[in-house]
Design a protein around this motif. Structure first.
Motif, PDB file in Angstrom:
ATOM      1  N   MET A 153     -25.214 -36.210 -43.501  1.00 41.48           N
ATOM      2  CA  MET A 153     -24.540 -37.356 -42.906  1.00 41.48           C
ATOM      3  C   MET A 153     -23.311 -36.868 -42.142  1.00 41.48           C
ATOM      4  SD  MET A 153     -22.911 -40.725 -44.771  1.00 41.48           S
ATOM      5  CE  MET A 153     -24.513 -41.245 -45.369  1.00 41.48           C
ATOM      6  N   SER A 154     -23.165 -37.283 -40.888  1.00 46.51           N
ATOM      7  CA  SER A 154     -22.005 -36.889 -40.089  1.00 46.51           C
ATOM      8  C   SER A 154     -20.837 -37.823 -40.352  1.00 46.51           C
ATOM      9  CB  SER A 154     -22.365 -36.904 -38.608  1.00 46.51           C
ATOM     10  OG  SER A 154     -22.748 -38.207 -38.199  1.00 46.51           O
ATOM     11  N   GLY A 155     -19.677 -37.434 -39.863  1.00 41.26           N
ATOM     12  CA  GLY A 155     -18.475 -38.223 -40.074  1.00 41.26           C
ATOM     13  C   GLY A 155     -17.813 -37.951 -41.404  1.00 41.26           C
ATOM     14  N   THR A 156     -18.196 -36.862 -42.050  1.00 40.26           N
ATOM     15  CA  THR A 156     -17.610 -36.488 -43.332  1.00 40.26           C
ATOM     16  C   THR A 156     -16.805 -35.207 -43.154  1.00 40.26           C
ATOM     17  OG1 THR A 156     -19.495 -35.139 -43.998  1.00 40.26           O
ATOM     18  CG2 THR A 156     -19.593 -37.493 -44.518  1.00 40.26           C
ATOM     19  N   LYS A 157     -16.060 -34.833 -44.207  1.00 41.51           N
ATOM     20  CA  LYS A 157     -15.285 -33.593 -44.148  1.00 41.51           C
ATOM     21  C   LYS A 157     -16.206 -32.394 -43.989  1.00 41.51           C
ATOM     22  CE  LYS A 157     -11.752 -30.966 -46.624  1.00 41.51           C
ATOM     23  NZ  LYS A 157     -10.892 -30.905 -47.841  1.00 41.51           N
ATOM     24  N   LEU A 158     -17.337 -32.431 -44.668  1.00 44.81           N
ATOM     25  CA  LEU A 158     -18.279 -31.329 -44.589  1.00 44.81           C
ATOM     26  C   LEU A 158     -18.954 -31.263 -43.224  1.00 44.81           C
ATOM     27  CD1 LEU A 158     -19.833 -29.018 -45.979  1.00 44.81           C
ATOM     28  CD2 LEU A 158     -21.501 -30.727 -46.749  1.00 44.81           C
ATOM     29  N   MET A 159     -19.316 -32.429 -42.679  1.00 46.49           N
ATOM     30  CA  MET A 159     -19.997 -32.481 -41.385  1.00 46.49           C
ATOM     31  C   MET A 159     -19.344 -33.562 -40.525  1.00 46.49           C
ATOM     32  SD  MET A 159     -24.064 -32.981 -40.520  1.00 46.49           S
ATOM     33  CE  MET A 159     -24.526 -31.465 -41.336  1.00 46.49           C
ATOM     34  N   PRO A 160     -18.243 -33.224 -39.868  1.00 43.51           N
ATOM     35  CA  PRO A 160     -17.518 -34.238 -39.080  1.00 43.51           C
ATOM     36  C   PRO A 160     -18.307 -34.738 -37.878  1.00 43.51           C
ATOM     37  CG  PRO A 160     -16.564 -32.051 -38.774  1.00 43.51           C
ATOM     38  CD  PRO A 160     -17.545 -31.936 -39.887  1.00 43.51           C
ATOM     39  N   LEU A 161     -19.203 -33.901 -37.332  1.00 39.81           N
ATOM     40  CA  LEU A 161     -20.012 -34.298 -36.183  1.00 39.81           C
ATOM     41  C   LEU A 161     -21.486 -34.143 -36.518  1.00 39.81           C
ATOM     42  CD1 LEU A 161     -18.144 -32.449 -33.284  1.00 39.81           C
ATOM     43  CD2 LEU A 161     -17.942 -34.865 -33.884  1.00 39.81           C
ATOM     44  N   SER A 162     -22.313 -34.918 -35.875  1.00 38.55           N
ATOM     45  CA  SER A 162     -23.748 -34.696 -35.995  1.00 38.55           C
ATOM     46  C   SER A 162     -24.088 -33.382 -35.303  1.00 38.55           C
ATOM     47  CB  SER A 162     -24.525 -35.839 -35.339  1.00 38.55           C
ATOM     48  OG  SER A 162     -24.350 -35.800 -33.926  1.00 38.55           O
ATOM     49  N   PRO A 163     -25.156 -32.698 -35.722  1.00 36.05           N
ATOM     50  CA  PRO A 163     -25.530 -31.461 -35.032  1.00 36.05           C
ATOM     51  C   PRO A 163     -25.705 -31.649 -33.536  1.00 36.05           C
ATOM     52  CG  PRO A 163     -26.733 -31.641 -37.099  1.00 36.05           C
ATOM     53  CD  PRO A 163     -25.997 -32.938 -36.917  1.00 36.05           C
ATOM     54  N   ARG A 164     -26.291 -32.775 -33.127  1.00 36.13           N
ATOM     55  CA  ARG A 164     -26.486 -33.026 -31.691  1.00 36.13           C
ATOM     56  C   ARG A 164     -25.157 -33.064 -30.952  1.00 36.13           C
ATOM     57  NH1 ARG A 164     -30.411 -35.566 -28.520  1.00 36.13           N
ATOM     58  NH2 ARG A 164     -31.652 -35.979 -30.378  1.00 36.13           N
ATOM     59  N   GLU A 165     -24.187 -33.785 -31.513  1.00 36.49           N
ATOM     60  CA  GLU A 165     -22.889 -33.890 -30.851  1.00 36.49           C
ATOM     61  C   GLU A 165     -22.145 -32.560 -30.877  1.00 36.49           C
ATOM     62  OE1 GLU A 165     -19.672 -35.153 -28.750  1.00 36.49           O
ATOM     63  OE2 GLU A 165     -21.656 -36.076 -28.939  1.00 36.49           O
ATOM     64  N   ALA A 166     -22.247 -31.834 -31.976  1.00 37.73           N
ATOM     65  CA  ALA A 166     -21.579 -30.538 -32.056  1.00 37.73           C
ATOM     66  C   ALA A 166     -22.113 -29.586 -30.996  1.00 37.73           C
ATOM     67  CB  ALA A 166     -21.774 -29.945 -33.457  1.00 37.73           C
ATOM     68  N   LEU A 167     -23.432 -29.573 -30.808  1.00 36.45           N
ATOM     69  CA  LEU A 167     -24.023 -28.679 -29.812  1.00 36.45           C
ATOM     70  C   LEU A 167     -23.681 -29.127 -28.400  1.00 36.45           C
ATOM     71  CD1 LEU A 167     -27.541 -27.978 -31.345  1.00 36.45           C
ATOM     72  CD2 LEU A 167     -25.552 -26.488 -31.348  1.00 36.45           C
ATOM     73  N   ARG A 168     -23.665 -30.416 -28.176  1.00 35.44           N
ATOM     74  CA  ARG A 168     -23.349 -30.908 -26.825  1.00 35.44           C
ATOM     75  C   ARG A 168     -21.895 -30.646 -26.448  1.00 35.44           C
ATOM     76  NH1 ARG A 168     -27.410 -33.608 -24.555  1.00 35.44           N
ATOM     77  NH2 ARG A 168     -28.975 -34.648 -25.860  1.00 35.44           N
ATOM     78  N   SER A 169     -20.999 -30.748 -27.419  1.00 36.64           N
ATOM     79  CA  SER A 169     -19.566 -30.621 -27.139  1.00 36.64           C
ATOM     80  C   SER A 169     -19.045 -29.198 -27.334  1.00 36.64           C
ATOM     81  CB  SER A 169     -18.785 -31.568 -28.054  1.00 36.64           C
ATOM     82  OG  SER A 169     -18.938 -31.195 -29.418  1.00 36.64           O
ATOM     83  N   GLY A 170     -19.835 -28.342 -27.972  1.00 34.98           N
ATOM     84  CA  GLY A 170     -19.381 -26.985 -28.246  1.00 34.98           C
ATOM     85  C   GLY A 170     -18.445 -26.869 -29.421  1.00 34.98           C
ATOM     86  N   ARG A 171     -18.363 -27.895 -30.235  1.00 37.75           N
ATOM     87  CA  ARG A 171     -17.448 -27.886 -31.377  1.00 37.75           C
ATOM     88  C   ARG A 171     -18.169 -27.352 -32.616  1.00 37.75           C
ATOM     89  NH1 ARG A 171     -14.940 -33.794 -31.474  1.00 37.75           N
ATOM     90  NH2 ARG A 171     -13.803 -32.902 -33.269  1.00 37.75           N
ATOM     91  N   PHE A 172     -18.436 -26.056 -32.583  1.00 39.06           N
ATOM     92  CA  PHE A 172     -19.045 -25.362 -33.715  1.00 39.06           C
ATOM     93  C   PHE A 172     -18.622 -23.900 -33.638  1.00 39.06           C
ATOM     94  CE2 PHE A 172     -22.035 -25.113 -30.182  1.00 39.06           C
ATOM     95  CZ  PHE A 172     -22.447 -23.781 -30.201  1.00 39.06           C
ATOM     96  N   ASN A 173     -18.877 -23.147 -34.667  1.00 36.12           N
ATOM     97  CA  ASN A 173     -18.512 -21.717 -34.677  1.00 36.12           C
ATOM     98  C   ASN A 173     -19.385 -20.975 -33.676  1.00 36.12           C
ATOM     99  OD1 ASN A 173     -16.565 -22.020 -36.694  1.00 36.12           O
ATOM    100  ND2 ASN A 173     -18.073 -21.760 -38.318  1.00 36.12           N
ATOM    101  N   ARG A 174     -18.771 -20.448 -32.652  1.00 35.95           N
ATOM    102  CA  ARG A 174     -19.526 -19.851 -31.547  1.00 35.95           C
ATOM    103  C   ARG A 174     -19.794 -18.373 -31.810  1.00 35.95           C
ATOM    104  NH1 ARG A 174     -16.310 -22.619 -26.414  1.00 35.95           N
ATOM    105  NH2 ARG A 174     -16.304 -24.756 -27.256  1.00 35.95           N
ATOM    106  N   VAL A 175     -20.787 -18.135 -32.604  1.00 37.72           N
ATOM    107  CA  VAL A 175     -21.219 -16.778 -32.932  1.00 37.72           C
ATOM    108  C   VAL A 175     -22.561 -16.529 -32.264  1.00 37.72           C
ATOM    109  CG1 VAL A 175     -20.000 -16.819 -35.127  1.00 37.72           C
ATOM    110  CG2 VAL A 175     -22.383 -17.567 -35.034  1.00 37.72           C
ATOM    111  N   PRO A 176     -22.962 -15.262 -32.088  1.00 41.88           N
ATOM    112  CA  PRO A 176     -24.285 -14.995 -31.518  1.00 41.88           C
ATOM    113  C   PRO A 176     -25.389 -15.659 -32.343  1.00 41.88           C
ATOM    114  CG  PRO A 176     -22.965 -13.014 -31.533  1.00 41.88           C
ATOM    115  CD  PRO A 176     -22.195 -14.027 -32.315  1.00 41.88           C
ATOM    116  N   VAL A 177     -26.367 -16.209 -31.637  1.00 42.65           N
ATOM    117  CA  VAL A 177     -27.431 -16.984 -32.283  1.00 42.65           C
ATOM    118  C   VAL A 177     -28.787 -16.391 -31.928  1.00 42.65           C
ATOM    119  CG1 VAL A 177     -28.563 -19.231 -32.420  1.00 42.65           C
ATOM    120  CG2 VAL A 177     -26.072 -19.100 -32.233  1.00 42.65           C
ATOM    121  N   LEU A 178     -29.648 -16.280 -32.938  1.00 44.40           N
ATOM    122  CA  LEU A 178     -31.061 -15.947 -32.744  1.00 44.40           C
ATOM    123  C   LEU A 178     -31.852 -17.143 -33.235  1.00 44.40           C
ATOM    124  CD1 LEU A 178     -33.232 -13.800 -32.015  1.00 44.40           C
ATOM    125  CD2 LEU A 178     -33.157 -13.106 -34.420  1.00 44.40           C
TER     126      LEU A 178
END
Length: 217
Positions: free
Chosen positions: A1-26
């Protein structure tokens, strides 16, 4: 569930906005993901190979008002069996297209590499009956190459080099964040095929009819 301390944004919104830990991804997907589910249902108690007349009702139940377009794009006559047809539709719609979308979102913010596990001659589950069609790179096929698991038949001796290459490539990435393959964004959506015969650039959008699914969601 988004909007919580653990997950403040939904994965979709985090990816669209770039608000996530930007580490190399495979990121990766299997070429024939849904063959696993289809064959599992077939071999379950009371199960059986899908009858041809069941294909259209299954598509209509799953895709509703989009079903006519799906049936036109994936006609039963283009496949050896109804089970293979349904598995192909489900793979492209639920796995291949969404994974490519996710890679595109990630690549806007972080170094991203995408692969497709595409081996056709994969081990089947040990002590299970032979399925009615080839499992290929189904949902659970790649763990047989990565771990010693009694769940699967043995990997063929001739695939040892492929297995070792895949393991070493993934370990290298986990260790350093690098591989010798191009970044997804630097090569116009590069997707790497992983298979025992050759490693090459996958024709991913064509193989999985990505333009169709992009317009049918």
């Amino acid at each position: 569930m988004s909007g919580t301390k653990l997950m403040p944004l939904s994965p979709r919104e985090a990816l669209r906005s770039g608000r996530f830990n930007r580490v190399p991804v495979l990121i990766g997907v299997n070429h024939d993901e849904e063959r696993g589910r289809g064959l599992g249902q077939e071999l379950a108690p009371g199960g059986a190979p899908m009858e041809p007349e069941a294909y259209e009702p299954a598509i209509r139940e799953e895709f509703g008002d989009r079903a006519d377009g799906v049936l036109k794009r994936y006609p039963l006559g283009a496949f050896p069996s109804a089970g293979e047809a349904l598995a192909t539709v489900r793979t492209d719609a639920a796995w291949s297209a969404p994974t490519l979308d996710t890679a595109r979102l990630l690549s806007a913010w972080a170094p991203t590499r995408m692969y497709e596990f595409s081996e056709r001659d994969t081990p089947w589950f040990d002590a299970y009956p032979t399925p009615s069609f080839d499992q290929r790179a189904q949902h659970m096929s790649e763990p047989a190459y990565l771990f010693d698991m009694d769940l699967f038949q043995e990997v063929k001796h001739g695939q040892a080099r492929f297995r070792d290459r895949m393991i070493s490539t993934w370990v290298e990435f986990a260790d350093s964040g690098r591989t010798n393959r191009p970044h997804f964004q630097e090569a116009g959506g590069y997707v790497q095929t992983l298979a025992s015969d050759t490693w090459r650039r996958a024709d991913f959008t064509k193989d999985h009819d990505y333009p169709f699914w992009k317009n049918h969601r």
